[in-house]
Design an enzyme around this catalytic site. Structure first.
Site, PDB file in Angstrom:
ATOM      1  N   GLU A 415       0.781  -1.244   0.000  1.00  0.00           N
ATOM      2  CA  GLU A 415       0.000   0.000   0.000  1.00  0.00           C
ATOM      3  C   GLU A 415       0.807   1.285   0.000  1.00  0.00           C
ATOM      4  O   GLU A 415       0.254   2.360   0.205  1.00  0.00           O
ATOM      5  CB  GLU A 415      -0.989   0.018   1.175  1.00  0.00           C
ATOM      6  CG  GLU A 415      -2.039  -1.071   1.084  1.00  0.00           C
ATOM      7  CD  GLU A 415      -3.128  -0.983   2.124  1.00  0.00           C
ATOM      8  OE1 GLU A 415      -4.223  -1.515   1.869  1.00  0.00           O
ATOM      9  OE2 GLU A 415      -2.884  -0.390   3.190  1.00  0.00           O
ATOM     10  N   MET A 416       2.100   1.213  -0.275  1.00  0.00           N
ATOM     11  CA  MET A 416       2.891   2.431  -0.136  1.00  0.00           C
ATOM     12  C   MET A 416       2.956   3.264  -1.412  1.00  0.00           C
ATOM     13  O   MET A 416       3.091   4.485  -1.349  1.00  0.00           O
ATOM     14  CB  MET A 416       4.269   2.085   0.393  1.00  0.00           C
ATOM     15  CG  MET A 416       4.170   1.690   1.867  1.00  0.00           C
ATOM     16  SD  MET A 416       5.632   0.912   2.510  1.00  0.00           S
ATOM     17  CE  MET A 416       6.900   1.980   1.884  1.00  0.00           C
TER      18      MET A 416
END
Length: 849
Positions: A415-416
């Protein structure tokens, strides 16, 4: 290479205190304190707070040992530490030899000149991780998940040990994997890369050993290949290639068998073997199938040239107290995944790299692994020292994992890219809540992101494991911050149902290419709740219950969804817990069946999440003690290789239809459209039947039978059937799929939310005949739950629908198959202590709640 494990004689002391206790190695501080009765069970009520405070201390492990002669007399001797958690100073015979700071690495130190024959002392001091992250955050702030402790990205330690929206803040410490002396004579094999080239009836194995020599020794090696049938063939003369004729190919679960070959490389000096490397491999090609198509760009796993629909769940660490995880527990958990028809598992990036046993079992069971590198929901300051530390971590783990047949994908992080692209917004890609950013990113942090995940990591994977596909982030459309949540390419994390509070029906508005995260929370079963509560705690809004609910306002969210879907459960806490599990299961069914009906456009549904790391309300389908929630039984059905599902039209997505004065029956279009999905390698001929029935199970309209053949790895729609005569409040459709006279897939569907359906008492009855539990009903019964007293068994089927006069026979498969063996400790809940005990009798059935 000669090895001597250093696992005995250890003691643990709190630095600055006179409280030495015996220590277990491999192990952890929490585990040793629990065994010695020096701390209370951290999972009981709110004991987490006391346990967290213990990590403000430093802890010293020490042992005294003699060195085996064959090790001591080796030309070179290494102290090898395969897991130190995390900030530690290592002192051998009074001399500090190293300071380390990465849980995910293997550390090695040349110690031959520091050893003596007897009376060696080894001391490892672990410094407080909680103090460290606070101090480092003041020096150089790195933002991350609001559910974890501030500063957690500054330490290469499993992020979820500092808290997550399903996990406690219990950042344990200790020697958590093997520690040993390694004596080298002539040299050793650090690792071997086995490259596969597939031809017609032949697989050529490229053998690329990485050899370290001692004192310039001249070394050769032989290769021994053992087939799955046990036949051995030896290749001498340091071969660079060997050919496997008539290869037995490895396939994911459901698509074929999982034959495993053993490759052994023996390193030799003057004809004497000085070291051996041995691994099991599967002969297969594995990649991601990505190409332009009419929907955008495909994203699908491809094995041996065949693309398949990924069905599985996200795996998190199995326990916050790491020594409670062991190969047997891991095997049983993964076997439960396969029992629910999973063919894929995603190793989430906020934990730690699993043990070798995890990958071995995935090889044997045919679970394709999506492997995240250990980065999640955070940003990092990439100093030269930190980068060097990371490169060593990548080197260790890529080499350790790369040989496994089940390894399907390396992924840079969790999710970065999305957080960087959206400026650190909350989990929903479109941020419908309007929440402010979780953290602000500096220009350097944005640049460091690109350098780490789109340069360093792909280059490293290409150098060390070029035959495994690399994906920069999850979710992603391929990198470069190019709309990482694009529905037409790559993978997505879809959370507008749950975090965004949208109804289940919203899943049908989206045809993602691959959904690698989506989920819906539920409470665990009552016996699991009893394991961490006193009777007065057993209200979902109590302080203790909310201590075991780490997602902000989630209990209220469950109740909101419950109010939109079901009537308020009035039969006590157990019924409320059951109803929450139905919500979760029905939500996931709604999404997965939709995506399977659109196979080809969507090619993966990975449910968040498989398991828990402590007893908690969460998205898991199997709770901490190994009890299956309703979701896991539903997964067994909606991940079935051949699935009959229904796209109904009715009145389902308005939580308050009565704000307008209208007749829902006459104003609502009611129809069904059935679909058969075939995720097998052969065409499947099936017979489909359906009936419109009322709440007494009386047949109002018989849809007859239709025989269809569904091509391999495909899906077939049946015609839409309009049902204007159906009464939304009293009627439902039962549909089933048969093959060779046996029912292989079935369900029922309503035309409105369950709370408006006019259920009548089904007068459920239950009896036991031999190994079978037989449940029957006298009216339509929805989501029948069958329980034993300890709620600790696994059945062939549960949470199923019944029609009047129908009998459902189900066998017991196992009893509490996964969970930990808890040591007795102060404050442990009585229910937890007896969670593994045999049931003392009784079968309970619940339906139509």
């Amino acid at each position: 290479m000669k090895k001597q494990l250093l696992h005995s004689g250890w003691q643990l002391t709190t630095v600055g205190k006179n409280d030495t206790i015996p220590a277990t190695v491999p192990g952890s501080v929490y585990n040793d304190l629990l065994n010695a009765g020096r701390m209370e069970d951290p999972y009981w009520r709110d004991n987490e707070m006391k346990a967290l405070a213990l990590m403000d201390e430093d802890y010293r492990y020490n042992t005294t040992f003699d060195v085996n002669a064959d090790v001591l007399n080796s030309e070179r001797v290494l102290l090898r530490c395969e897991g130190l958690d995390t900030i530690a100073d290592i002192v051998l015979n009074g001399e500090k030899i190293a300071s380390v700071c990465n849980m995910h690495r293997t550390w090695e130190f040349d110690v031959k000149d520091s050893l003596k024959t007897t009376g060696n002392t080894l001391e490892i001091v672990f410094h407080s991780p909680t103090k460290y992250i606070k101090e480092q955050d003041k020096i150089c702030h790195a933002g991350g998940s609001e559910d974890a402790m501030v500063g957690f990205p500054n330490l290469r330690k499993a992020h979820c040990m500092f808290g997550w929206d399903w996990g406690p803040r219990l950042p344990d410490a200790g020697i958590w994997r093997d520690i040993m002396l390694c004596g080298m004579n002539g040299g050793r094999i650090i690792s071997t890369y086995v490259k596969q080239t597939h031809g017609e009836n032949t697989v050529t194995l490229g053998i690329e050993p990485e050899i370290e020599t001692v004192n310039g020794a001249e070394l050769t090696y032989t290769v021994t290949l053992t087939t799955p049938n046990g036949e051995e063939k030896i290749y001498t003369g340091s071969p660079k290639e060997i050919a496997v004729e008539n290869p037995q190919l490895w396939w994911p679960h459901g698509l074929g068998e999982q034959p495993l070959y053993t490759v052994r490389v023996d390193l030799q000096r003057d004809g004497e073997t000085v070291d051996t490397w041995e691994k099991r491999i599967g002969l297969r090609t594995m990649t991601m199938h990505i190409e332009k198509d009419r929907y955008g760009e495909s994203f699908a796993h491809e094995v041996n040239g065949v693309t398949f629909f990924a069905m599985g769940a996200d795996y998190i660490p199995e326990d916050n107290i790491l020594p409670r995880t062991n190969p047997e527990r891991t095997r049983k958990l993964l076997e439960q995944a396969v029992a629910a028809n999973h063919n894929c598992v995603r190793v989430w990036g906020g934990g730690h790299y699993p043990s070798d046993a995890f990958y071995d079992v995935c090889d044997e069971l045919g679970l394709v692994i999506w492997q995240d590198f250990m980065f999640a929901c955070a940003h990092y300051n990439l100093s030269d020292e930190f980068e060097e530390n990371l490169r060593a971590e990548f080197n260790d783990n890529i080499k350790r994992i790369r040989s496994h047949a089940s390894l399907g994908l390396w992924c840079g992080n969790n999710e970065m890219e999305m957080f960087t692209f959206f400026g650190g917004l909350a989990l929903m890609p479109n941020n419908p809540t309007g929440n402010p950013p979780m953290w602000e990113l500096t220009p350097k942090q944005k640049g460091d992101y690109t350098r780490l995940y789109e340069y360093i990591l792909p280059k490293t994977v290409k150098a060390l494991d070029p035959q495994t596909y690399y994906w920069p982030s999850s979710p992603s459309s391929g990198g470069d911050f190019d709309n990482p949540s694009d529905e037409t390419r790559g993978d997505v994390h879809y959370w507008d149902v749950w975090h965004g509070s949208l109804p289940f029906t919203d899943y049908r508005n989206h045809n993602f290419r691959y959904v690698s995260e989506f989920g819906f929370q539920a409470f665990p079963t009552l016996k699991t709740v009893e394991s961490f509560t006193e009777p007065e705690d057993r209200n979902i809004f109590s302080y203790v219950m909310e201590k075991h609910q780490r997602n902000n306002a989630a209990n209220s969210k469950i109740m909101t969804y419950l109010g939109q879907t079901y009537r308020y459960p009035t039969a006590g806490l157990g019924t409320l817990l059951y109803t929450s599990q139905l919500l979760s299961a029905e939500a996931m069914k709604y999404g997965v069946e939709h995506w399977r009906r659109h196979r080809g456009q969507c090619m993966g549904a990975i449910v968040w999440q498989l398991n828990d790391c402590w007893p908690v309300a969460s998205w898991s389908s199997i709770d901490y003690f190994g009890r299956w929630k309703a979701l896991h039984y539903y997964e067994k059905r909606f991940f079935a290789p051949v699935l009959l599902s229904c796209e109904e039209k009715g009145f389902l997505d308005d939580p308050n239809p009565n704000r307008e004065c209208r007749d829902l029956n006459t104003d609502t279009v009611k129809s069904i459209r059935l679909n058969v999905s075939n995720e097998t390698m052969q065409p499947q001929t099936v017979t489909v039947k359906w009936e419109l029935r009322n709440n007494r199970s009386e047949v109002l309209r018989d849809g007859g039978e239709v025989e269809i053949t569904v091509p391999a790895m495909d899906t077939v729609w049946l015609d839409t059937v309009e049902l204007p005569e159906a009464n939304m409040f009293t009627d439902h459709v039962h549909y089933a799929c048969y093959q060779n006279g046996e029912m292989i897939s079935e369900s029922t569907v309503l035309f409105s939310v369950p709370k408006y359906y006019d259920y009548i008492d089904p007068q459920l009855s239950c009896r036991v005949e031999g190994d079978e539990i037989i449940v029957s009903a006298k009216a339509y019964a929805k989501s029948v739950e069958v329980l034993n007293e300890n709620e600790d068994w696994v059945l062939e089927d549960n949470y199923f629908d019944l029609e009047a006069g129908e009998e459902r026979r189900t066998n017991q498969l196992a009893r509490r198959p996964v969970g930990p063996t808890l040591p007795p400790s102060p404050g442990i809940a009585p229910a937890a202590a007896k969670a593994g005990a045999p049931p003392t009798g009784g079968v309970e059935t619940i339906a139509n709640k």
